[in-house]
Design an enzyme around this catalytic site. Structure first.
Site, PDB file in Angstrom:
ATOM      1  N   LYS A 191      -4.026  -5.310  -0.732  1.00 49.99           N
ATOM      2  CA  LYS A 191      -4.685  -5.798  -2.180  1.00 49.99           C
ATOM      3  C   LYS A 191      -4.151  -4.918  -2.976  1.00 49.99           C
ATOM      4  O   LYS A 191      -3.979  -3.697  -2.727  1.00 49.99           O
ATOM      5  CB  LYS A 191      -6.121  -5.820  -1.909  1.00 49.99           C
ATOM      6  CG  LYS A 191      -6.654  -6.499  -0.939  1.00 49.99           C
ATOM      7  CD  LYS A 191      -8.243  -6.297  -0.608  1.00 49.99           C
ATOM      8  CE  LYS A 191      -8.525  -7.204   0.649  1.00 49.99           C
ATOM      9  NZ  LYS A 191     -10.218  -6.884   0.712  1.00 49.99           N
ATOM     10  N   ASP A 201     -10.481   4.669   1.914  1.00 47.58           N
ATOM     11  CA  ASP A 201     -10.974   3.351   1.459  1.00 47.58           C
ATOM     12  C   ASP A 201     -12.553   3.670   1.201  1.00 47.58           C
ATOM     13  O   ASP A 201     -13.381   3.296   0.162  1.00 47.58           O
ATOM     14  CB  ASP A 201     -10.886   2.339   2.264  1.00 47.58           C
ATOM     15  CG  ASP A 201     -11.415   2.558   3.907  1.00 47.58           C
ATOM     16  OD1 ASP A 201     -11.419   3.659   4.010  1.00 47.58           O
ATOM     17  OD2 ASP A 201     -11.441   1.504   4.640  1.00 47.58           O
TER      18      ASP A 201
END
Length: 242
Positions: free
Chosen positions: A14, A94
């Site tokens: 992404k 993340d």
């Protein structure tokens, strides 16, 4: 300040363009290629970029963006929160980006971030911007594959958005065990958080959040692209420090 943030995950990559705090564009692809970055450079004059990756960094990336300031995101990168994790070198980037996004979206608030993806992660950040830690468990698709691959006869099933607790076929029973099991797990984590932090906020994110959002028995904020928001915060923080 025009920034590029890239999140290379287990399934998808992404990436987004931010102008200061505003996300201007967003895209996800199965594999990041040079053409994606070159297209961005045609449209935007970038101030900087940052990458979070669970895999090897694409070889072309630094070459294509050689004239753009890069912040190498690792456990030693300066960040705008206090990281109290006992083994920061093992903390998923993340998860750290999610924690930083949470402090941006809910400043001076105790926060629980639930991210439903390949794995389900639970991360707690205090109102003093201290990252404490959390938990990791198998995600929905991982549970479905594990039941299929570690047994002789159980099929690999697709998951519905809703199902009952007691089902009358093997396929629906597997679906119920996976989906209801995860939903109950998430609600138990939320109950524990609420007992300790009654005024805290809960964020739900990740690709499988839609399987969970309607079953949660407490107010939550369903938020997309929290990792990218967190990466943008880290990038801005480092550019301003330099």
């Amino acid at each position: 300040m025009i920034n590029l943030t890239i999140d290379i995950g287990n399934t998808l990559t992404k990436f987004a363009i931010f102008e200061n705090d505003e996300m201007l564009t967003y895209q996800n692809v199965e594999r990041l290629e040079a053409k994606h970055i070159l297209e961005i450079l045609k449209q935007f004059s970038l101030t900087g970029y940052i990458v979070s990756s669970v895999a090897k960094m694409p070889d072309f990336l630094h070459e294509v963006l050689k004239d753009v300031k890069c912040v190498e995101f690792n456990y030693q990168t300066p960040i705008p929160i206090i990281n109290n994790y006992e083994t920061p070198e093992t903390l998923g980037l993340d998860r750290l980006a999610l924690a930083i996004a949470a402090t941006k979206l809910a400043p001076q608030t105790d926060v629980l971030v639930i991210s439903a993806g390949t794995c389900i992660t639970y991360d707690f950040i205090t109102s003093k911007n201290e990252y404490i830690g959390g938990a990791i468990s198998p995600g929905l698709q991982m549970r479905a594959r594990a039941m299929h691959e570690f047994t002789e006869r159980l099929p690999l099933v697709d998951l519905p958005k809703e199902i009952g607790y007691y089902e009358a076929s093997s396929i629906s029973a597997i679906q119920s065990g996976i989906l209801k099991g995860v939903q109950d797990e998430v609600n138990a984590k939320i109950i524990f958080f609420r007992e300790k932090n009654p005024t805290g906020k809960i964020f739900l994110t990740g690709g499988d959040q839609n399987y969970l959002v309607n079953s949660i028995k407490s107010r939550t904020f369903a938020t997309s692209n929290m990792v990218l928001i967190g990466l943008n915060e880290i990038l801005q923080y480092n550019i301003k420090k330099s």
